[in-house]
Design an enzyme around this catalytic site. Structure first.
Site, PDB file in Angstrom:
ATOM      1  N   GLU A   1      -0.368  -8.230  -9.238  1.00 59.77           N
ATOM      2  CA  GLU A   1       0.721  -7.338  -9.663  1.00 59.77           C
ATOM      3  C   GLU A   1       0.577  -6.060  -8.845  1.00 59.77           C
ATOM      4  OE1 GLU A   1       3.120  -7.820 -11.978  1.00 59.77           O
ATOM      5  OE2 GLU A   1       2.451  -9.734 -12.799  1.00 59.77           O
TER       6      GLU A   1
ATOM      7  N   CYS B   1       4.731   1.830 -11.681  1.00 60.64           N
ATOM      8  CA  CYS B   1       4.941   0.918 -10.546  1.00 60.64           C
ATOM      9  C   CYS B   1       6.402   0.515 -10.382  1.00 60.64           C
ATOM     10  CB  CYS B   1       4.073  -0.322 -10.713  1.00 60.64           C
ATOM     11  SG  CYS B   1       4.378  -1.160 -12.271  1.00 60.64           S
TER      12      CYS B   1
HETATM   13  P1  NAD Z   1      -6.006   0.486  -7.080  1.00 54.57           P
HETATM   14  O1  NAD Z   1      -5.584  -0.692  -6.303  1.00 54.57           O
HETATM   15  O2  NAD Z   1      -6.622   1.630  -6.367  1.00 54.57           O
HETATM   16  O3  NAD Z   1      -7.059   0.065  -8.229  1.00 54.57           O
HETATM   17  C1  NAD Z   1      -6.843  -0.997  -9.135  1.00 54.57           C
HETATM   18  C2  NAD Z   1      -8.187  -1.580  -9.566  1.00 54.57           C
HETATM   19  O4  NAD Z   1      -8.857  -2.072  -8.434  1.00 54.57           O
HETATM   20  C3  NAD Z   1      -9.126  -0.581 -10.236  1.00 54.57           C
HETATM   21  O5  NAD Z   1      -9.748  -1.201 -11.331  1.00 54.57           O
HETATM   22  C4  NAD Z   1     -10.130  -0.255  -9.146  1.00 54.57           C
HETATM   23  O6  NAD Z   1     -11.424   0.018  -9.658  1.00 54.57           O
HETATM   24  C5  NAD Z   1     -10.159  -1.531  -8.335  1.00 54.57           C
HETATM   25  N1  NAD Z   1     -10.466  -1.264  -6.911  1.00 54.57           N
HETATM   26  C6  NAD Z   1     -10.157  -0.168  -6.177  1.00 54.57           C
HETATM   27  N2  NAD Z   1     -10.587  -0.304  -4.918  1.00 54.57           N
HETATM   28  C7  NAD Z   1     -11.199  -1.505  -4.833  1.00 54.57           C
HETATM   29  C8  NAD Z   1     -11.851  -2.221  -3.787  1.00 54.57           C
HETATM   30  N3  NAD Z   1     -11.988  -1.698  -2.565  1.00 54.57           N
HETATM   31  N4  NAD Z   1     -12.353  -3.441  -4.060  1.00 54.57           N
HETATM   32  C9  NAD Z   1     -12.229  -3.992  -5.296  1.00 54.57           C
HETATM   33  N5  NAD Z   1     -11.623  -3.351  -6.324  1.00 54.57           N
HETATM   34  C10 NAD Z   1     -11.114  -2.129  -6.107  1.00 54.57           C
HETATM   35  O7  NAD Z   1      -4.709   0.940  -7.893  1.00 54.57           O
HETATM   36  P2  NAD Z   1      -4.499   2.201  -8.804  1.00 54.57           P
HETATM   37  O8  NAD Z   1      -4.506   3.433  -7.961  1.00 54.57           O
HETATM   38  O9  NAD Z   1      -5.408   2.150  -9.969  1.00 54.57           O
HETATM   39  O10 NAD Z   1      -3.014   1.948  -9.352  1.00 54.57           O
HETATM   40  C11 NAD Z   1      -1.879   2.294  -8.633  1.00 54.57           C
HETATM   41  C12 NAD Z   1      -1.259   1.121  -7.915  1.00 54.57           C
HETATM   42  O11 NAD Z   1      -1.080   0.035  -8.822  1.00 54.57           O
HETATM   43  C13 NAD Z   1       0.143   1.421  -7.395  1.00 54.57           C
HETATM   44  O12 NAD Z   1       0.268   0.865  -6.112  1.00 54.57           O
HETATM   45  C14 NAD Z   1       1.066   0.703  -8.370  1.00 54.57           C
HETATM   46  O13 NAD Z   1       2.315   0.320  -7.854  1.00 54.57           O
HETATM   47  C15 NAD Z   1       0.245  -0.478  -8.733  1.00 54.57           C
HETATM   48  N6  NAD Z   1       0.652  -0.962 -10.043  1.00 54.57           N
HETATM   49  C16 NAD Z   1       1.286  -2.160 -10.125  1.00 54.57           C
HETATM   50  C17 NAD Z   1       1.706  -2.621 -11.355  1.00 54.57           C
HETATM   51  C18 NAD Z   1       2.399  -3.931 -11.503  1.00 54.57           C
HETATM   52  O14 NAD Z   1       2.503  -4.384 -12.648  1.00 54.57           O
HETATM   53  N7  NAD Z   1       2.857  -4.566 -10.452  1.00 54.57           N
HETATM   54  C19 NAD Z   1       1.463  -1.854 -12.486  1.00 54.57           C
HETATM   55  C20 NAD Z   1       0.806  -0.645 -12.350  1.00 54.57           C
HETATM   56  C21 NAD Z   1       0.389  -0.210 -11.130  1.00 54.57           C
END
Ligand code: NAD
Length: 467
Positions: free
Chosen positions: A219, A253
């Site tokens: 997602e 998002c």
């Molecule tokens: P992110 O991708 O930075 O982090 C998400 C998760 O991944 C966290 O638990 C984090 O600890 C983990 N993570 C971060 N870097 C990592 C790595 N290098 N390796 C493994 N895991 C890692 O996202 P965010 O900043 O928490 O959220 C914002 C993003 O999420 C935006 O792009 C938004 O559009 C998206 N989002 C999508 C939805 C959806 O339903 N499609 C919903 C909410 C947010």
């Protein structure tokens, strides 16, 4: 703002996963009425913690209590209520029409839980996006490990406590930690991974689980266009867009990323938007109890960089000491500018204009497939054409964001905004493998398929034409 979680996981991850494997393999998750009882207990506990959930989100980014209830707690409670009511039916083997070729047989689809599920969640709806996938995974009979975001520590800690009160660790648990913890979790062999987050991390996740061919739902995000046609009811459009863009301070998002409005309607629209912002948040927005903050310094600075060199229609005020950024409208930024590169994910709304369809097409097709698309128009043929023409995860006509609230709609992206979908029955389906089963009768055995084939070809041709 609460302090970010920096530590590596406090648990022994391989040991935790092997305890969940043993729990699953012993068949402890298979009894549907036990699954329902656990979900009921989770629902009751969440109901009793409504105030604590609101307090945790307020601590994390000053999310208003109303928004926490409407967009996190209530959505989760409604998902639980629906799942509890329907699970008995969903979990039953589904009888399907059998085929003449297999006569005599009765055919079924069995919904088989995958096994051990990992849920990785983001910070922006920290409670909803950790718990909602877990509800689907548990309802489907899996075990689950949830790794919530390190950027929403108060909510993540509370989510951990809630799960610990309802589930044994071998069935469902929350592991706190940062990127390091995520990486360690991804090194394990899971049976299903459900990731919500950014596109770059989505790629990292997909790569990490590829060697085990682990099925996954991703997602992700994208640049969501919001088209306003000349036939639209401008006042209503402005009101709904102000709500959907600035809820959660734009950190949603599926919020509209940028507006594409008919050139002739731009001034009328922006004037009403200014009025609506004032009506929602008052003269001094910083003092409004109804407006959240940017989650942390890193994201605040990322957003502030997007404002540089832009012309403001309204907003632009920021205060770094509490990560405040006013609802901001930008006047026709160029597609080369910083703000038009990636998903904004904050309270900045670029206003772009068009004179004809080719200009809309050029802008939308400049970006990868968005997670959402919105079109405001009273001309129904026009909105239908737009909704059919472009590829995007989901969306709405004459509103924004609201499609997420209907459990009968699958929620998910397409292309670079992700794959897979969930909510309601779609969550149950996501977390179960559909096993096809033919139960053959033994009272007769038609010899046609068996060798020697001499003389049987004309008959098999006739039979095959009937299916
Ligand atoms: P992110 O991708 O930075 O982090 C998400 C998760 O991944 C966290 O638990 C984090 O600890 C983990 N993570 C971060 N870097 C990592 C790595 N290098 N390796 C493994 N895991 C890692 O996202 P965010 O900043 O928490 O959220 C914002 C993003 O999420 C935006 O792009 C938004 O559009 C998206 N989002 C999508 C939805 C959806 O339903 N499609 C919903 C909410 C947010």
């Amino acid at each position: 703002m609460a302090e970010e979680i920096k530590t590596a996981a406090e648990v022994d991850i391989p040991k935790l996963l092997s305890s969940q494997k043993a729990f699953f393999e012993a068949g402890h998750t298979l009894d549907v009425s036990e699954r329902i009882d656990k979900l009921k207990a989770l629902k009751e506990l969440i109901e009793s913690k409504e105030k604590e959930i609101a307090a945790a989100l307020f601590a994390d980014f000053r999310k208003p209590e109303f928004e926490t209830y409407a967009t996190e707690t209530a959505l989760i409670l409604s998902e639980l209520k629906f799942t509890i009511k329907k699970l008995g039916k969903w979990a039953k083997p589904k009888k399907v029409k059998s085929t003449f070729l297999n006569f005599p047989s009765t055919d079924y689809i069995y919904s088989q839980p995958y096994g051990n599920v990992l849920v990785l969640a983001p910070w922006n709806y920290p409670f909803q996006l950790s718990v909602s996938p877990a509800i689907g995974a548990l309802a489907a009979g899996n075990t689950v490990v949830i790794k919530p975001s390190e950027y929403a520590p108060a909510t993540s800690q509370l989510t951990k406590e809630i799960f610990a009160e309802v589930f044994p660790e071998e069935q469902a648990t929350v592991v706190l930690g940062g990127v390091e913890t995520s990486e360690e979790l991804l090194q394990q062999k899971w049976d299903y991974v459900f990731f919500t987050g950014s596109v770059p991390v989505g790629r990292i996740v997909a790569k990490a689980i590829a060697p085990n061919l682990t099925p996954a739902t991703l997602e992700l995000g994208g640049k969501n266009p919001c088209i306003i046609h000349k036939s639209a009811k401008i006042e209503l459009a402005a009101k709904r867009i102000v709500w959907g863009k600035f809820i959660n301070a734009g950190q949603t998002c599926i919020s509209p990323d940028y507006i594409l409005i008919d050139k002739k309607k731009k001034t009328e629209f922006t004037e009403v938007v200014k009025k609506e912002i004032k009506a929602a948040f008052g003269e001094d927005i910083k003092k409004s109890p109804d407006y959240a903050r940017i989650i942390n310094k890193k994201n605040f600075e990322r957003l502030q960089a997007m404002l540089e060199g832009q012309t403001f229609i309204t907003g632009g005020e920021t205060s770094p000491e509490d990560n405040y950024m006013a609802p901001t409208l930008l006047n026709e930024p160029s597609l080369d500018s910083e703000v038009m590169q990636d998903e904004i994910f904050g309270p900045i709304l670029p206003i772009l204009t068009f004179s004809d369809e080719t200009e809309i097409e050029k802008i939308i097709n400049h970006y990868p497939d968005p997670l959402a698309l919105y079109v405001f128009a009273e001309d129904k043929d026009y909105s239908e054409e737009i909704l059919k023409k472009y590829r995007f995860g989901g969306g709405a006509s004459n509103d924004v964001v609201v499609h997420i609230a209907n459990k009968n709609l699958p929620f998910g992206g397409v292309g670079s905004s992700g794959y897979g979908g969930y909510h309601g029955k779609f969550s149950f389906d996501t977390f179960t493998h559909k096993k096809s089963i033919s139960k053959r009768g033994t009272w007769i055995d038609i010899p046609l398929r068996y060798a020697p084939y001499a003389g049987k070809l004309p008959l098999i041709k006739k039979v095959m034409k009937r299916i």
